[in-house]
Write a protein that holds these residues in place. Structure first.
Motif, PDB file in Angstrom:
ATOM      1  N   ILE A 121       0.839  -1.201   0.000  1.00  0.00           N
ATOM      2  CA  ILE A 121       0.000   0.000   0.000  1.00  0.00           C
ATOM      3  C   ILE A 121       0.877   1.254   0.000  1.00  0.00           C
ATOM      4  O   ILE A 121       0.567   2.254  -0.654  1.00  0.00           O
ATOM      5  CB  ILE A 121      -0.946  -0.001   1.227  1.00  0.00           C
ATOM      6  CG1 ILE A 121      -1.952  -1.155   1.100  1.00  0.00           C
ATOM      7  CG2 ILE A 121      -1.677   1.326   1.362  1.00  0.00           C
ATOM      8  CD1 ILE A 121      -2.827  -1.346   2.329  1.00  0.00           C
ATOM      9  N   GLY A 122       1.992   1.187   0.722  1.00  0.00           N
ATOM     10  CA  GLY A 122       2.906   2.319   0.758  1.00  0.00           C
ATOM     11  C   GLY A 122       3.508   2.650  -0.593  1.00  0.00           C
ATOM     12  O   GLY A 122       3.922   3.796  -0.830  1.00  0.00           O
ATOM     13  N   MET A 123       3.566   1.671  -1.494  1.00  0.00           N
ATOM     14  CA  MET A 123       4.106   1.893  -2.837  1.00  0.00           C
ATOM     15  C   MET A 123       3.040   2.389  -3.818  1.00  0.00           C
ATOM     16  O   MET A 123       3.351   2.660  -4.980  1.00  0.00           O
ATOM     17  CB  MET A 123       4.715   0.596  -3.376  1.00  0.00           C
ATOM     18  CG  MET A 123       5.859   0.041  -2.556  1.00  0.00           C
ATOM     19  SD  MET A 123       7.329   1.084  -2.567  1.00  0.00           S
ATOM     20  CE  MET A 123       7.932   0.805  -4.229  1.00  0.00           C
ATOM     21  N   LEU A 124       1.798   2.523  -3.369  1.00  0.00           N
ATOM     22  CA  LEU A 124       0.713   2.898  -4.264  1.00  0.00           C
ATOM     23  C   LEU A 124       0.915   4.242  -4.970  1.00  0.00           C
ATOM     24  O   LEU A 124       0.506   4.386  -6.127  1.00  0.00           O
ATOM     25  CB  LEU A 124      -0.625   2.908  -3.505  1.00  0.00           C
ATOM     26  CG  LEU A 124      -1.324   1.560  -3.359  1.00  0.00           C
ATOM     27  CD1 LEU A 124      -2.619   1.723  -2.579  1.00  0.00           C
ATOM     28  CD2 LEU A 124      -1.603   0.955  -4.730  1.00  0.00           C
ATOM     29  N   PRO A 125       1.497   5.268  -4.309  1.00  0.00           N
ATOM     30  CA  PRO A 125       1.705   6.520  -5.054  1.00  0.00           C
ATOM     31  C   PRO A 125       2.469   6.311  -6.358  1.00  0.00           C
ATOM     32  O   PRO A 125       2.147   6.921  -7.386  1.00  0.00           O
ATOM     33  CB  PRO A 125       2.504   7.377  -4.063  1.00  0.00           C
ATOM     34  CG  PRO A 125       2.102   6.880  -2.724  1.00  0.00           C
ATOM     35  CD  PRO A 125       1.902   5.403  -2.894  1.00  0.00           C
ATOM     36  N   GLN A 126       3.449   5.437  -6.319  1.00  0.00           N
ATOM     37  CA  GLN A 126       4.213   5.147  -7.527  1.00  0.00           C
ATOM     38  C   GLN A 126       3.343   4.458  -8.568  1.00  0.00           C
ATOM     39  O   GLN A 126       3.367   4.815  -9.752  1.00  0.00           O
ATOM     40  CB  GLN A 126       5.412   4.273  -7.181  1.00  0.00           C
ATOM     41  CG  GLN A 126       6.317   3.969  -8.359  1.00  0.00           C
ATOM     42  CD  GLN A 126       7.473   3.077  -7.970  1.00  0.00           C
ATOM     43  OE1 GLN A 126       7.284   1.998  -7.412  1.00  0.00           O
ATOM     44  NE2 GLN A 126       8.694   3.524  -8.234  1.00  0.00           N
ATOM     45  N   VAL A 127       2.559   3.475  -8.131  1.00  0.00           N
ATOM     46  CA  VAL A 127       1.718   2.714  -9.054  1.00  0.00           C
ATOM     47  C   VAL A 127       0.686   3.625  -9.715  1.00  0.00           C
ATOM     48  O   VAL A 127       0.469   3.579 -10.931  1.00  0.00           O
ATOM     49  CB  VAL A 127       1.027   1.552  -8.314  1.00  0.00           C
ATOM     50  CG1 VAL A 127       0.044   0.842  -9.233  1.00  0.00           C
ATOM     51  CG2 VAL A 127       2.058   0.573  -7.781  1.00  0.00           C
ATOM     52  N   VAL A 128       0.049   4.480  -8.905  1.00  0.00           N
ATOM     53  CA  VAL A 128      -0.991   5.370  -9.433  1.00  0.00           C
ATOM     54  C   VAL A 128      -0.421   6.310 -10.489  1.00  0.00           C
ATOM     55  O   VAL A 128      -1.003   6.508 -11.563  1.00  0.00           O
ATOM     56  CB  VAL A 128      -1.639   6.174  -8.285  1.00  0.00           C
ATOM     57  CG1 VAL A 128      -2.543   7.268  -8.844  1.00  0.00           C
ATOM     58  CG2 VAL A 128      -2.434   5.249  -7.371  1.00  0.00           C
TER      59      VAL A 128
END
Length: 484
Positions: free
Chosen positions: A317-324
């Motif tokens: 979840i913490g990596m979501l900014p990158q994915v988005v």
């Protein structure tokens, strides 16, 4: 026979993405395979280990064999495609992909699975560079080329984003083999999209220079050694001789490859073409992005889970900014390029990647918000530079050398990504006392990790910044040539 649609495409370049939708669907499926494959398989590694009684080392080669073969053979297959037909090589690779994926259903040992992964790596090396080269060929306008490349990469990045989640759901109801069998319908879609939507290469689009066998062997050996070395640095540590021997072999192979290409009558990769400002700057920007992105992803994963104690799910979840940003940012590439131009877009986006890594190295210890800022900056920069730099490289090459140019950009990213992980892992091994996976770090170990992660991030920042600076210098050289 060539399909009627492909004949129309050959006679008249597409004037919109809609005109080339069949071809773009096929090429997007090719990139989807590359992005989805490893991300979806990683989720299944524990299950595969139990079912096939595989050791940790064997499991590493389930993914590593694919990556090494894929990265090592791209230049060779790129050269072959420019000689014998990009479409022909891609279709053959898609057939191999479908057959290798079907073979997964009959795997009973980890050795057999590794053999399947090697075959899939060969298929990826035959198909992936062609997706950029063929999409470039569909259009004459640079804006349409950028939009097409953005579309293809967005489809792949969606696969990368949903792969782990989809893989987890599949494993809950089906055997792990299904995760590789999904490549079969993707290969079929890609085959018919390319077969029906893209015309066969004409003789004028190819060249008939003899294949530089010695150059192909030296180039492949150098890349393979460069891709294996990072894994050895991470697994065995900087104190072992094996990783240094691999790294030295890679450097020696690269030097010999360069000398061979300078002296060969028909080089595999003409150094004069690589020296073109558009090509050299594009490769520098892609290399900087690969170096920074791999290092950041590795460091953030370690910090969230080992330093801060987050669970794997929470870390994801913490990596979501990158994915988005990676998935949604494609909509901004076209307007950004139209506003600043292809040249500026390349160096600005590459600089954003470097700045994001600098933010992480300087401020990550002060809270997650700075990690999120770093992830967003790096993802935004990588999203743009991945498209623009690749298009620029192909713009700087003759039409009969575009596939090896696409292979070169992918190889630059693969090798520098491995270098980023190797540099990071080596610095961590030198500074951190004891195994990183030791639970309940002492205050001293926590301090060591912070020092190591900061040192690694800023070291990669400096190296990536040097590559970006070189790329900017080369683009200025191009402007001077244009003015003259």
């Amino acid at each position: 026979m060539t399909s009627p649609l492909a004949t129309v495409i050959a006679a008249r370049p597409a004037r919109s993405l809609r005109d080339a939708w069949v071809a773009l669907a096929g090429l997007s499926a090719v990139f989807l395979f590359e992005m989805l494959d490893n991300s979806i398989l990683n989720v299944a590694l524990p299950t595969i280990g139990r079912d096939l009684h595989a050791s940790t080392t064997a499991l590493q080669w389930v993914t590593g064999a694919y990556a090494v073969v894929f990265g090592g053979l791209m230049l060779a297959f790129g050269a072959m495609a420019d000689r014998f037909g990009r479409r022909r090589i891609m279709l053959a690779g898609l057939v191999l992909l479908g057959v290798a994926s079907l073979a997964t259903a009959f795997v009973s040992t980890v050795e057999q699975l590794i053999a399947v992964r090697v075959a899939m790596g060969v298929a990826a090396a035959m198909t992936t560079p062609g997706s950029l080269a063929l999409s470039f060929r569909l259009f004459e306008e640079d804006e349409l080329r950028v939009r097409a490349t953005t579309l293809i990469s967005t489809v792949g990045l969606v696969g990368l984003a949903i792969g782990p989640t989809a893989g987890g759901f599949v494993l809950a109801i089906a055997p792990w083999q299904v995760l590789l069998l999904v490549n079969v319908p993707i290969a079929v879609l890609a085959f018919f999209g390319v077969r029906l939507g893209i015309a066969a290469d004409t003789p004028a689009e190819l060249h008939r220079d003899p294949i530089d066998v010695a150059g192909a062997v030296l180039g492949t050996a150098a890349i393979v050694l460069a891709l294996v070395a990072p894994t050895l640095f991470v697994n065995q540590g900087a104190g072992s001789g094996a990783p240094w021997a691999m790294a030295s072999g890679a450097v020696l192979g690269l030097v010999l490859f360069y000398l061979r290409e300078r002296s060969a009558t028909y080089p595999l990769l003409d150094p004069k073409l690589v020296a073109h400002p558009l090509v050299s700057s594009g490769l520098a920007f892609k290399a900087a992005a690969g170096l920074a992105t791999a290092g950041l992803g590795y460091l953030v994963t370690l910090q969230l889970q080992l330093d801060w104690g987050w669970t794997p799910a929470l870390a994801a979840i913490g990596m979501l900014p990158q994915v988005v940003v990676l998935v949604a940012g494609g909509a901004l590439i076209g307007p950004f390029v139209r506003r600043v131009g292809l040249g500026r877009a390349a160096w600005i986006s590459a600089a954003a990647v470097v700045f994001g890594l600098a933010v992480y190295g300087s401020l990550s210890r002060f809270g997650y918000v700075w990690i999120a800022v770093a992830l967003v900056l790096v993802a935004a920069g990588m999203r743009v530079v991945g498209v623009v730099a690749g298009v620029n490289v192909l713009r700087g090459l003759p039409a009969n050398r575009t596939t090896i140019g696409a292979a070169l950009t992918d190889t630059a990213t693969e090798v520098t990504s491995g270098a980023g992980i190797a540099i990071t892992g080596t610095i961590l091994a030198l500074v951190f006392t004891g195994p990183l996976t030791t639970p309940n770090w002492s205050a001293g170990q926590t301090s060591e990790f912070h020092l190591a992660s900061t040192t690694a991030a800023l070291t990669l920042t400096a190296l990536a910044a040097a590559l970006v600076a070189y790329g900017i210098i080369r683009t200025r050289h191009l402007r001077k040539e244009s003015a003259a």
